[in-house]
Scaffold this motif. Structure first.
Motif, PDB file in Angstrom:
ATOM      1  N   ILE A  47       0.093  15.873  28.737  1.00 16.26           N
ATOM      2  CA  ILE A  47      -0.322  15.927  30.157  1.00 16.26           C
ATOM      3  C   ILE A  47       0.006  14.655  30.919  1.00 16.26           C
ATOM      4  N   GLY A  48       0.458  13.476  30.157  1.00 17.49           N
ATOM      5  CA  GLY A  48       0.754  12.446  30.975  1.00 17.49           C
ATOM      6  C   GLY A  48       2.166  12.547  31.222  1.00 17.49           C
ATOM      7  N   ASP A  49       3.087  13.368  30.593  1.00 19.78           N
ATOM      8  CA  ASP A  49       4.502  13.410  30.978  1.00 19.78           C
ATOM      9  C   ASP A  49       4.886  14.648  31.810  1.00 19.78           C
ATOM     10  N   ASN A  50       3.559  15.305  32.168  1.00 18.95           N
ATOM     11  CA  ASN A  50       4.129  16.530  33.311  1.00 18.95           C
ATOM     12  C   ASN A  50       4.399  15.978  34.530  1.00 18.95           C
ATOM     13  N   GLN A  51       5.478  16.177  34.905  1.00 21.66           N
ATOM     14  CA  GLN A  51       6.004  16.049  36.034  1.00 21.66           C
ATOM     15  C   GLN A  51       6.636  17.244  36.894  1.00 21.66           C
ATOM     16  N   LYS A  80      -0.583  24.055  23.998  1.00 23.94           N
ATOM     17  CA  LYS A  80       0.015  23.148  23.194  1.00 23.94           C
ATOM     18  C   LYS A  80      -0.532  21.685  23.354  1.00 23.94           C
ATOM     19  N   ALA A  81      -1.278  21.520  24.546  1.00 24.55           N
ATOM     20  CA  ALA A  81      -2.172  20.235  24.713  1.00 24.55           C
ATOM     21  C   ALA A  81      -3.461  20.415  23.815  1.00 24.55           C
ATOM     22  N   ALA A  82      -4.016  21.811  23.768  1.00 24.86           N
ATOM     23  CA  ALA A  82      -4.975  22.121  22.809  1.00 24.86           C
ATOM     24  C   ALA A  82      -4.621  21.924  21.465  1.00 24.86           C
ATOM     25  N   LEU A 112       4.282  17.438  16.256  1.00 23.51           N
ATOM     26  CA  LEU A 112       5.779  17.270  16.360  1.00 23.51           C
ATOM     27  C   LEU A 112       6.550  17.785  17.455  1.00 23.51           C
ATOM     28  N   HIS A 113       7.271  17.434  18.219  1.00 27.09           N
ATOM     29  CA  HIS A 113       7.971  18.012  19.487  1.00 27.09           C
ATOM     30  C   HIS A 113       9.576  17.906  18.696  1.00 27.09           C
ATOM     31  N   GLU A 142       3.353  10.427  24.951  1.00 24.20           N
ATOM     32  CA  GLU A 142       1.964  10.085  25.455  1.00 24.20           C
ATOM     33  C   GLU A 142       1.190  11.562  25.384  1.00 24.20           C
ATOM     34  N   TRP A 143      -0.195  11.177  25.476  1.00 22.74           N
ATOM     35  CA  TRP A 143      -1.132  12.591  25.462  1.00 22.74           C
ATOM     36  C   TRP A 143      -0.831  13.060  26.572  1.00 22.74           C
TER      37      TRP A 143
END
Length: 234
Positions: A139-143, A154-156, A180-181, A233-234
């Motif tokens: 969520i934090g990296d979503n730009q 995937k957040a879930a 893991l990404h 980050e989450w």
């Protein structure tokens, strides 16, 4: 001389790979199978064994056929395009049916694998459990926006693994559970969406993911990591 792949696990460790028919899953299974320290590998998939992670009955049945403890479990299931429907580019493209299918596979499937397979992890020795996630689940990296159903599923998944790691640490104090990404991997899943991004071959991605998992300590359980070992980050 061939060296062990999972150096932090006892020689002769037992492993399960779920999703072996996928590009990354098959590469993970091949890497573990080739590891001289691996004593036994159980590789499962929907096409090969009928394991459908969206069906609780199927997941429960697959787990019930296994006995003893395992030191490594890797779940490489997931989907970006499901039944021909790819990620949305805007709010207007959201459909309830497509969104529910994303959650069923990526999130609920993860929860069911945890429910039935996590109890198979070794209790009194080091045990590792990894799940394929994606950076777009942050969520934090979503730009950029877009891809709402896939991002949300995937957040879930990340939250499910995080929560499970807290519970499992009470009964399996040496365990590590993490999402893991894998990066952009040269598979059919990413083929249409990789753009100009460099793509890693599946065998290289598999070794990267396993190396990251192998290097984590129990204090790091439940965190979100990339293929290079960096925190996300989450």
């Amino acid at each position: 001389m061939t060296t062990a792949l999972m150096n932090s696990l006892a020689h002769g460790y037992r492993a399960i790979v779920i999703g072996r028919s996928g590009g990354i899953g098959s590469a993970i299974a091949a890497a573990v199978q080739a590891d001289p320290a691996c004593g036994e590998l159980i590789a499962l998939s929907r096409s090969g064994d009928g394991l459908d992670v969206t069906s609780e009955e199927s997941v429960a049945a697959a787990a019930s056929r296994l006995s003893g403890e395992f030191q490594l479990i890797f779940c490489a299931t997931g989907g970006l395009t499901i039944d021909g429907v790819g990620p949305e580019k805007s709010l207007r493209q959201i459909t309830a049916d497509a969104m529910m299918k994303q959650f069923s596979l990526n999130a609920v499937g993860t929860a069911l694998v945890l429910k039935y397979f996590a109890p198979l992890l070794a209790r009194k020795e080091r045990a590792l459990m990894g799940f394929l996630s994606a950076r777009v689940g942050s969520i934090g990296d979503n730009q950029l926006g877009g891809w709402i159903s896939y991002r949300a599923s995937k957040a879930a998944l990340n939250q499910i693994v995080r929560t499970a790691s807290i519970e499992l640490a009470r009964t399996h104090p040496q365990s590590v559970l993490v999402p893991l990404h894998p990066g952009t991997v040269a598979t059919t899943l990413s083929e249409k969406y990789s753009g100009n991004h460099a793509r890693t071959e599946p065998h290289e991605a598999a070794r990267n993911l396993l190396a990251v998992l192998d290097g984590l300590q129990p204090v790091q359980t439940g965190r979100f990591f990339a293929y290079d070992g960096s925190d996300i980050e989450w």
